[in-house]
Design an enzyme around this catalytic site. Structure first.
Site, mmCIF file in Angstrom:
data_model
loop_
_atom_site.group_PDB
_atom_site.id
_atom_site.type_symbol
_atom_site.label_atom_id
_atom_site.label_comp_id
_atom_site.label_asym_id
_atom_site.label_seq_id
_atom_site.Cartn_x
_atom_site.Cartn_y
_atom_site.Cartn_z
ATOM 1 N N HIS A 120 0.828 -1.208 0.000
ATOM 2 C CA HIS A 120 0.000 0.000 0.000
ATOM 3 C C HIS A 120 0.862 1.258 0.000
ATOM 4 C CE1 HIS A 120 -4.120 1.088 -0.151
ATOM 5 N NE2 HIS A 120 -4.312 1.421 1.099
ATOM 6 N N TYR B 60 -2.652 9.347 6.587
ATOM 7 C CA TYR B 60 -3.147 8.008 6.258
ATOM 8 C C TYR B 60 -3.863 8.036 4.912
ATOM 9 C CZ TYR B 60 -1.603 6.455 10.782
ATOM 10 O OH TYR B 60 -0.813 6.182 11.853
ATOM 11 N N ASN C 257 -6.625 6.967 3.523
ATOM 12 C CA ASN C 257 -8.040 7.304 3.298
ATOM 13 C C ASN C 257 -8.325 8.793 3.309
ATOM 14 O OD1 ASN C 257 -8.149 4.556 3.360
ATOM 15 N ND2 ASN C 257 -9.490 4.416 5.131
ATOM 16 N N ASP D 276 -0.430 2.393 -5.424
ATOM 17 C CA ASP D 276 -0.546 0.947 -5.624
ATOM 18 C C ASP D 276 -1.822 0.627 -6.383
ATOM 19 O OD1 ASP D 276 -1.826 1.833 -3.091
ATOM 20 O OD2 ASP D 276 -2.424 -0.249 -2.921
ATOM 21 N N ASN E 79 -9.165 3.987 -1.721
ATOM 22 C CA ASN E 79 -9.629 5.078 -0.848
ATOM 23 C C ASN E 79 -8.770 6.329 -0.931
ATOM 24 O OD1 ASN E 79 -11.902 3.720 0.083
ATOM 25 N ND2 ASN E 79 -10.715 2.638 1.636
#
Length: 187
Positions: free
Chosen positions: A21, A66, A68, A93, A114
């Site tokens: 990720h 982060y 999201n 990714d 996201n």
């Protein structure tokens, strides 16, 4: 002089370092290394660094909010530097591509990612550049979240790093060439 914001998507913190990720973070770190970047600062919710490549001014960014909520820092940096969406290149990714593949494109949907959803939401448009870094699909019935938050092992890690490096090269090529030439070279 043209300028671009190159954003690598990932999650902050050691526990996420070099996970699938975080392919975007790894690719931006490779760009920074190649361009001799030594100084990162915390700005607009992201680690940022300034660099130049050929005749192009770059701001490299790794959002620290982060995955999201990556859109918030991207929007703040666009506002702070006056970037328009067509000056934004996002490396991320992509489960839908095998590990050894990358794809460069302008616009498109979030495809369940996201980080991309957040950027689309905050910028109010889908029209920005993406460098999609293939990570492949999880084996068997492994949950996607477990797969993307895991570091690839041994040979798979080397292949992952090669993919990130190829994405880094594609981003640098894109800022000095047009999209069509970049796609011919890297897609």
């Amino acid at each position: 002089m043209p300028q671009f914001l190159i954003v690598g998507l990932g999650n902050p913190g050691e526990e996420y370092a070099h996970t699938r990720h975080n392919a975007g973070f790894d690719a931006v770190d490779m760009i920074a290394s190649e361009l001799g970047v030594r100084y990162w600062k915390n700005e607009g919710g992201a680690l940022t660094a300034k660099a130049a490549y050929k005749d192009v001014d770059l701001v490299l960014a790794k959002p620290q909010s982060y995955m999201n909520t990556s859109g918030g820092p991207v929007k703040k940096l666009c506002q702070a530097y006056g970037f328009t969406p067509d000056q934004v290149v996002v490396l991320h990714d992509d489960l839908d591509l095998p590990t050894d593949k990358i794809r460069v494109k302008m616009g498109g949907g979030a495809a369940g990612h996201n980080g991309l959803k957040s950027i689309i939401d905050k910028l109010g448009t889908k029209e920005w550049y993406r460098v999609r870094l293939g990570i492949g699909r999880p084996p068997g019935r492994m949950p996607v979240v477990d797969f993307v938050l895991q570091q690839p092992r041994k040979d798979a890690f080397e292949e992952f790093q090669v993919t990130c490096d190829r994405g880094a090269q594609a981003a640098l090529f894109l800022v000095t060439h047009d999209l069509q030439k970049t796609q011919q070279e890297f897609n």
